[in-house]
Design a protein around this motif. Structure first.
Motif, PDB file in Angstrom:
ATOM      1  N   ARG B   4      31.557  65.385  -7.258  1.00 35.35           N
ATOM      2  CA  ARG B   4      31.347  64.522  -6.092  1.00 35.35           C
ATOM      3  C   ARG B   4      30.648  65.281  -4.992  1.00 35.35           C
ATOM      4  O   ARG B   4      30.843  66.469  -4.791  1.00 35.35           O
ATOM      5  CB  ARG B   4      32.689  63.980  -5.613  1.00 35.35           C
ATOM      6  CG  ARG B   4      33.177  62.883  -6.550  1.00 35.35           C
ATOM      7  CD  ARG B   4      34.397  62.199  -6.001  1.00 35.35           C
ATOM      8  NE  ARG B   4      34.246  61.790  -4.614  1.00 35.35           N
ATOM      9  CZ  ARG B   4      35.292  61.566  -3.800  1.00 35.35           C
ATOM     10  NH1 ARG B   4      36.507  61.741  -4.238  1.00 35.35           N
ATOM     11  NH2 ARG B   4      35.085  61.169  -2.569  1.00 35.35           N
ATOM     12  N   ASN B   5      29.790  64.566  -4.320  1.00 35.70           N
ATOM     13  CA  ASN B   5      29.009  65.144  -3.232  1.00 35.70           C
ATOM     14  C   ASN B   5      28.010  66.212  -3.661  1.00 35.70           C
ATOM     15  O   ASN B   5      27.477  66.929  -2.840  1.00 35.70           O
ATOM     16  CB  ASN B   5      29.911  65.722  -2.144  1.00 35.70           C
ATOM     17  CG  ASN B   5      30.409  64.618  -1.246  1.00 35.70           C
ATOM     18  OD1 ASN B   5      29.674  63.677  -0.959  1.00 35.70           O
ATOM     19  ND2 ASN B   5      31.660  64.719  -0.842  1.00 35.70           N
ATOM     20  N   THR B   6      27.778  66.283  -4.964  1.00 40.67           N
ATOM     21  CA  THR B   6      26.709  67.179  -5.387  1.00 40.67           C
ATOM     22  C   THR B   6      25.470  66.342  -5.673  1.00 40.67           C
ATOM     23  O   THR B   6      25.565  65.192  -6.104  1.00 40.67           O
ATOM     24  CB  THR B   6      27.074  67.943  -6.669  1.00 40.67           C
ATOM     25  OG1 THR B   6      27.219  66.996  -7.727  1.00 40.67           O
ATOM     26  CG2 THR B   6      28.368  68.723  -6.490  1.00 40.67           C
ATOM     27  N   ILE B   7      24.314  66.921  -5.392  1.00 33.74           N
ATOM     28  CA  ILE B   7      23.079  66.222  -5.766  1.00 33.74           C
ATOM     29  C   ILE B   7      22.666  66.688  -7.154  1.00 33.74           C
ATOM     30  O   ILE B   7      22.100  65.943  -7.931  1.00 33.74           O
ATOM     31  CB  ILE B   7      21.961  66.481  -4.719  1.00 33.74           C
ATOM     32  CG1 ILE B   7      20.766  65.561  -4.976  1.00 33.74           C
ATOM     33  CG2 ILE B   7      21.511  67.917  -4.683  1.00 33.74           C
ATOM     34  CD1 ILE B   7      20.977  64.153  -4.520  1.00 33.74           C
ATOM     35  N   LEU B   8      23.010  67.942  -7.454  1.00 35.90           N
ATOM     36  CA  LEU B   8      22.689  68.480  -8.766  1.00 35.90           C
ATOM     37  C   LEU B   8      23.861  69.310  -9.245  1.00 35.90           C
ATOM     38  O   LEU B   8      24.414  70.115  -8.486  1.00 35.90           O
ATOM     39  CB  LEU B   8      21.428  69.349  -8.684  1.00 35.90           C
ATOM     40  CG  LEU B   8      20.853  69.795 -10.022  1.00 35.90           C
ATOM     41  CD1 LEU B   8      20.388  68.593 -10.832  1.00 35.90           C
ATOM     42  CD2 LEU B   8      19.684  70.739  -9.800  1.00 35.90           C
ATOM     43  N   LEU B  26      24.444  78.459 -18.097  1.00 39.74           N
ATOM     44  CA  LEU B  26      24.099  78.435 -16.667  1.00 39.74           C
ATOM     45  C   LEU B  26      24.911  77.366 -15.935  1.00 39.74           C
ATOM     46  O   LEU B  26      24.991  76.224 -16.377  1.00 39.74           O
ATOM     47  CB  LEU B  26      22.602  78.135 -16.506  1.00 39.74           C
ATOM     48  CG  LEU B  26      22.082  77.862 -15.098  1.00 39.74           C
ATOM     49  CD1 LEU B  26      22.131  79.127 -14.249  1.00 39.74           C
ATOM     50  CD2 LEU B  26      20.671  77.305 -15.140  1.00 39.74           C
ATOM     51  N   SER B  27      25.494  77.758 -14.832  1.00 39.58           N
ATOM     52  CA  SER B  27      26.172  76.786 -13.978  1.00 39.58           C
ATOM     53  C   SER B  27      25.611  76.912 -12.574  1.00 39.58           C
ATOM     54  O   SER B  27      25.471  78.021 -12.057  1.00 39.58           O
ATOM     55  CB  SER B  27      27.671  77.055 -13.961  1.00 39.58           C
ATOM     56  OG  SER B  27      28.190  76.918 -15.262  1.00 39.58           O
ATOM     57  N   LEU B  28      25.306  75.789 -12.004  1.00 39.16           N
ATOM     58  CA  LEU B  28      24.669  75.805 -10.690  1.00 39.16           C
ATOM     59  C   LEU B  28      24.971  74.477 -10.008  1.00 39.16           C
ATOM     60  O   LEU B  28      24.831  73.422 -10.624  1.00 39.16           O
ATOM     61  CB  LEU B  28      23.160  75.961 -10.880  1.00 39.16           C
ATOM     62  CG  LEU B  28      22.327  76.161  -9.627  1.00 39.16           C
ATOM     63  CD1 LEU B  28      21.881  77.600  -9.542  1.00 39.16           C
ATOM     64  CD2 LEU B  28      21.111  75.265  -9.644  1.00 39.16           C
ATOM     65  N   VAL B  29      25.407  74.534  -8.789  1.00 39.48           N
ATOM     66  CA  VAL B  29      25.743  73.308  -8.075  1.00 39.48           C
ATOM     67  C   VAL B  29      25.003  73.274  -6.756  1.00 39.48           C
ATOM     68  O   VAL B  29      24.978  74.258  -6.011  1.00 39.48           O
ATOM     69  CB  VAL B  29      27.261  73.227  -7.809  1.00 39.48           C
ATOM     70  CG1 VAL B  29      27.577  71.991  -6.986  1.00 39.48           C
ATOM     71  CG2 VAL B  29      28.022  73.191  -9.116  1.00 39.48           C
ATOM     72  N   LEU B  30      24.384  72.132  -6.493  1.00 36.48           N
ATOM     73  CA  LEU B  30      23.664  71.970  -5.231  1.00 36.48           C
ATOM     74  C   LEU B  30      24.281  70.789  -4.485  1.00 36.48           C
ATOM     75  O   LEU B  30      24.389  69.686  -5.026  1.00 36.48           O
ATOM     76  CB  LEU B  30      22.183  71.706  -5.505  1.00 36.48           C
ATOM     77  CG  LEU B  30      21.261  71.732  -4.293  1.00 36.48           C
ATOM     78  CD1 LEU B  30      21.046  73.156  -3.824  1.00 36.48           C
ATOM     79  CD2 LEU B  30      19.934  71.081  -4.619  1.00 36.48           C
ATOM     80  N   ASP B  31      24.703  71.036  -3.261  1.00 32.63           N
ATOM     81  CA  ASP B  31      25.300  69.953  -2.479  1.00 32.63           C
ATOM     82  C   ASP B  31      24.227  69.016  -1.962  1.00 32.63           C
ATOM     83  O   ASP B  31      23.066  69.381  -1.845  1.00 32.63           O
ATOM     84  CB  ASP B  31      26.076  70.531  -1.290  1.00 32.63           C
ATOM     85  CG  ASP B  31      27.332  71.237  -1.751  1.00 32.63           C
ATOM     86  OD1 ASP B  31      27.872  70.853  -2.813  1.00 32.63           O
ATOM     87  OD2 ASP B  31      27.760  72.178  -1.058  1.00 32.63           O
ATOM     88  N   LEU B 170      15.725  64.662  -4.412  1.00 28.70           N
ATOM     89  CA  LEU B 170      15.801  66.089  -4.713  1.00 28.70           C
ATOM     90  C   LEU B 170      14.409  66.598  -5.068  1.00 28.70           C
ATOM     91  O   LEU B 170      13.712  66.003  -5.880  1.00 28.70           O
ATOM     92  CB  LEU B 170      16.746  66.306  -5.901  1.00 28.70           C
ATOM     93  CG  LEU B 170      16.769  67.695  -6.536  1.00 28.70           C
ATOM     94  CD1 LEU B 170      17.312  68.738  -5.562  1.00 28.70           C
ATOM     95  CD2 LEU B 170      17.604  67.679  -7.808  1.00 28.70           C
ATOM     96  N   LEU B 171      14.014  67.691  -4.425  1.00 24.62           N
ATOM     97  CA  LEU B 171      12.718  68.292  -4.723  1.00 24.62           C
ATOM     98  C   LEU B 171      12.919  69.628  -5.421  1.00 24.62           C
ATOM     99  O   LEU B 171      13.704  70.452  -4.955  1.00 24.62           O
ATOM    100  CB  LEU B 171      11.916  68.544  -3.440  1.00 24.62           C
ATOM    101  CG  LEU B 171      11.302  67.359  -2.698  1.00 24.62           C
ATOM    102  CD1 LEU B 171      12.352  66.664  -1.855  1.00 24.62           C
ATOM    103  CD2 LEU B 171      10.160  67.826  -1.823  1.00 24.62           C
ATOM    104  N   LEU B 172      12.222  69.800  -6.512  1.00 19.95           N
ATOM    105  CA  LEU B 172      12.229  71.085  -7.200  1.00 19.95           C
ATOM    106  C   LEU B 172      10.856  71.705  -6.997  1.00 19.95           C
ATOM    107  O   LEU B 172       9.853  71.154  -7.430  1.00 19.95           O
ATOM    108  CB  LEU B 172      12.490  70.898  -8.692  1.00 19.95           C
ATOM    109  CG  LEU B 172      13.726  70.093  -9.058  1.00 19.95           C
ATOM    110  CD1 LEU B 172      13.808  69.902 -10.561  1.00 19.95           C
ATOM    111  CD2 LEU B 172      14.982  70.778  -8.546  1.00 19.95           C
ATOM    112  N   VAL B 173      10.833  72.830  -6.315  1.00 16.78           N
ATOM    113  CA  VAL B 173       9.548  73.392  -5.918  1.00 16.78           C
ATOM    114  C   VAL B 173       9.409  74.768  -6.556  1.00 16.78           C
ATOM    115  O   VAL B 173      10.122  75.694  -6.200  1.00 16.78           O
ATOM    116  CB  VAL B 173       9.466  73.497  -4.383  1.00 16.78           C
ATOM    117  CG1 VAL B 173       8.061  73.878  -3.956  1.00 16.78           C
ATOM    118  CG2 VAL B 173       9.871  72.172  -3.747  1.00 16.78           C
TER     119      VAL B 173
END
Ligand SMILES: Nc1ncnc2c1ncn2[C@@H]1O[C@H](COP(=O)(O)OP(=O)(O)OP(=O)(O)O)[C@@H](O)[C@H]1O
Ligand SMILES: [Mg+2]
Lengths: 410, 248
Positions: B4-8, B26-31, B170-173
């Motif tokens: 919850r509240n994660t975008i990714l 790989l684990s990675l969380v982006l709010d 969400l932008l991946l740059v």
């Protein structure tokens, strides 16, 4: 909007001129054939009408290929199949118009069926006694085949040379199928001995002139439609898919649908070309599915200049006029000449006759486009990212040791 | 971890190419609303991670969730793009034979089916949006230039402009400042910080100066998994990170 662009200067004016010429020719050539005395210097002999009418059908086929090859990068080596299917649909109508005037005098069955001991008309010949039905089939059969073929091919992301090979395999498979007598399409003799079309004798000068005019007008219409498609936002998208397919996907476009639409429209155009061709040459046989025919179409488009609309038309006319002359003089060398021409054009005229013309005219836009083609063709990674240089001195550490690999186009 | 509240949300993601593990558990969380910088040596799997998120590469194992609830492994590139994930490639990828304006027009948010595109007319609203983006990306005077004629740095900007036109969540740059001058790099940092105000952003970059400029949380990847995570100072002081960069 469309009309505004239509009368605009530059490349669009060229389209307008082409359409105008085609419409004028559609009117003048029949006139000079029918209304001028054969002794007059202006008289156009009937065989010239028939021959150029045939060339116009080829030009339409080349234009159809250009829509997918020039604007979307799909090198189809099977467009002859769509042409032939359109031709067969028309041929079936013409066969059924013969009625009881055939050698065997059977009112229902075409001669070849009587000869092969058919008892009754195969179900897929039903309806072909009506012109409207045949006309729909001329559009529907090539269109449907292209749609189904494209659906699978584009969805599974077959591209480049693999796609070219399967289009070639498609036309070859149809060639083998249509050669079989039990397919019900006349086997290797195909369909011929046509008598009339819409009640007019196909051999008559007036009918031939009318078919010529129909071909010219249809080609003009196809030029307009292609131009409108290419100039629309969808057309921009088509070229975007050609240049950077994955980019379009990551923007949310379905590249496979973009290709599928163009491929289907193109196949329908090819089918119409075939349908106009058959009554003018008086025969359709499986030879039209010959893979080499499809390859010839590619040569026409390349010679004229792909991605230019007008180019493939010029290419088809020039190469076929050359072919008629050449096969008269040195028939056995035609294929070598064609191959040599293709190599020469690829090497010396990469943008074809029309592209060359544009460069000569110093057309700024064309020049720019040419220089892009050069740049992208030679080295897409010219500006090597100098990221290492700047980050070298900074924490954490020095990762300039390994030079960055140029990423493959994603 | 809660999604919850994660975008990714990436958890335990692995992918192998012919036996080579490019991404390894790989684990990675982006709010939501967060901007994150990702660093890592060449071949660390940064681009591959973006490939997984955008649907180009399917992971062999692991969970990939967008917006807390959408399982990205079940969707393809076009669908993911339409859900609101935009991507800038490592090698700038624009439509070279089109003008800058046409590039942006194709990127503008809107319906993505064939027939509307066939009969599309440019609306005043669209022109205004394009004007805005041209202003933001400093390409205003290049509107009718072919994209092929842009410099490397300008192509990077055009691609960022296309991302803006897409208006994703969400932008991946991927490496936005490769090939840019120092001045352009600073400009880009400012632009991305601006974008990050109302978007979630992941930036992959090798340029430490630029990363410092962004001033956001940093994740260091190495051999397909997270090596270290925290502020730039924390990460660059991490012994393992230093070791990875200084070479074995
Ligand atoms: N499609 C693929 N097939 C095979 N190997 C691949 C593929 N994509 C990536 N790899 C490999 O996976 C590893 C990670 O690559 P990736 O491009 O993700 O690295 P990166 O962190 O983006 O590096 P860089 O900083 O050089 O861009 C590399 O060793 C690469 O060769
Ligand atoms: Mg990378």
């Amino acid at each position: 909007m469309i009309t505004g662009r239509f009368f605009a200067a530059g490349a669009d004016r060229r389209i307008a001129i082409t359409i105008f010429i085609l419409l004028a020719v559609a009117f003048i050539v029949p006139l000079l054939n029918l209304a001028v005395s054969p002794t007059s210097a202006f008289y156009v002999p009937s065989y010239v009408v028939a021959l150029t009418g045939k060339y116009l059908c080829y030009a339409l086929l080349a234009l159809a290929l250009d829509l997918v090859w020039g604007y979307c990068g799909i090198l189809s080596l099977g467009h002859g199949a769509f042409f032939a299917l359109g031709g067969y649909a028309m041929g079936m109508y013409l066969m059924r118009q013969i009625g009881s005037r055939g050698v065997y005098g059977n009112p229902l069955l075409p001669d070849f069926m009587v000869f092969l001991n058919y008892r009754e008309l195969p179900w897929f010949w039903y309806g072909f006694d009506h012109f409207w039905f045949a006309a729909i089939m001329v559009l529907a059969v090539p269109g449907l085949l292209a749609f189904i073929f494209g659906w699978f091919a584009f969805r599974s992301r077959v591209t480049g040379v693999y796609l070219s090979i399967i289009t070639q395999a498609m036309t070859y498979a149809l060639l083998l199928a249509f050669f079989r007598n039990d397919m019900g399409f006349g086997g290797n003799n195909g369909l011929t001995d046509f008598k009339d079309i819409l009640g007019f004798n196909v051999q008559a000068d007036a009918t031939r002139s009318a078919l010529f005019a129909a071909s010219a007008v249809t080609l003009a219409l196809a030029v307009f439609v292609t131009w409108a498609i290419v100039g629309s936002k969808y057309g921009k998208l088509l070229m975007a898919v050609r240049d950077a397919e994955s980019r379009t996907r990551f923007l949310g476009w379905r590249a496979e649908n973009v290709k599928l639409f163009a491929f289907t429209v193109s196949a329908v155009m090819a089918g119409i070309a075939g349908a106009l061709y058959v009554p003018q040459v008086g025969i359709i046989n499986p030879g039209e599915f010959e893979p080499s025919n499809s390859i010839e179409v590619v040569v026409w488009a390349a010679v004229g200049g792909r991605g230019t609309i007008v180019g493939p038309i010029i290419g088809a006319l020039v190469v076929n006029a050359g072919k008629s002359w050449f096969t008269g003089v040195l028939p056995e060398f035609w294929l070598f000449a064609l191959g040599g021409l293709f190599v020469a054009v690829t090497l010396f005229l990469p943008k074809g006759i029309v592209g060359m013309w544009d460069s000569w005219r110093g057309n700024a836009k064309a020049l720019r486009a040419a220089s892009i083609a050069e740049e992208t063709g030679i080295d897409p990674d010219v500006p090597a990212p100098p990221k290492i240089v700047r980050s070298a001195a900074r924490t954490p550490g020095d990762w300039s040791a390994s030079s960055p690999e140029p990423q493959p186009a994603e | 971890m809660s999604k919850r509240n994660t975008i990714l949300y990436l958890d335990g993601v692995s992918v192998s190419f012919d036996g080579f593990r490019a991404i390894n558990n790989l684990s990675l969380v982006l709010d939501k609303g967060e901007m994150r910088a990702i660093i890592g040596p060449n071949g660390a799997g940064k681009t591959t991670m973006m490939d997984i998120v955008t649907g180009k590469t399917r992971p062999d194992a692991g969970e990939v969730y967008f917006d807390g609830e959408i399982d990205l492994t079940k969707h393809d590139e076009a669908e993911i793009a339409m859900m609101g994930i935009g991507r800038k490639f490592q090698k700038p990828t624009v439509f070279e034979s089109h003008t800058i304006e046409e590039n942006l027009m194709l990127a503008l948010k809107g319906p993505r089916s064939i027939f509307p595109a066939l009969f599309h007319r440019r609306s005043a609203a669209e022109v205004r949006q394009i004007d805005d983006i041209l202003g933001i990306t400093r390409l205003g005077d290049k509107r009718d230039e072919l994209a092929a004629n842009l410099s490397h740095g300008q192509k990077q900007w055009l691609e960022i402009g296309m991302l803006l036109a897409q208006d994703p969540k969400l932008l991946l740059v991927d490496e936005p400042v490769a090939g840019m001058t120092d001045a352009e790099t600073e400009e880009t940092a400012r632009l991305l910080k601006d974008i990050a105000r109302d978007h979630s952003v992941i930036v992959v970059e090798h340029d430490m100066h630029f990363v410092r400029e962004l001033g956001v949380k940093v994740t260091c990847l190495h051999e397909g998994s997270v090596l270290s995570e925290g502020s730039l100072d924390f990460v660059s002081a991490d012994e393992r990170v230093v070791e990875v960069y200084l070479g074995r």
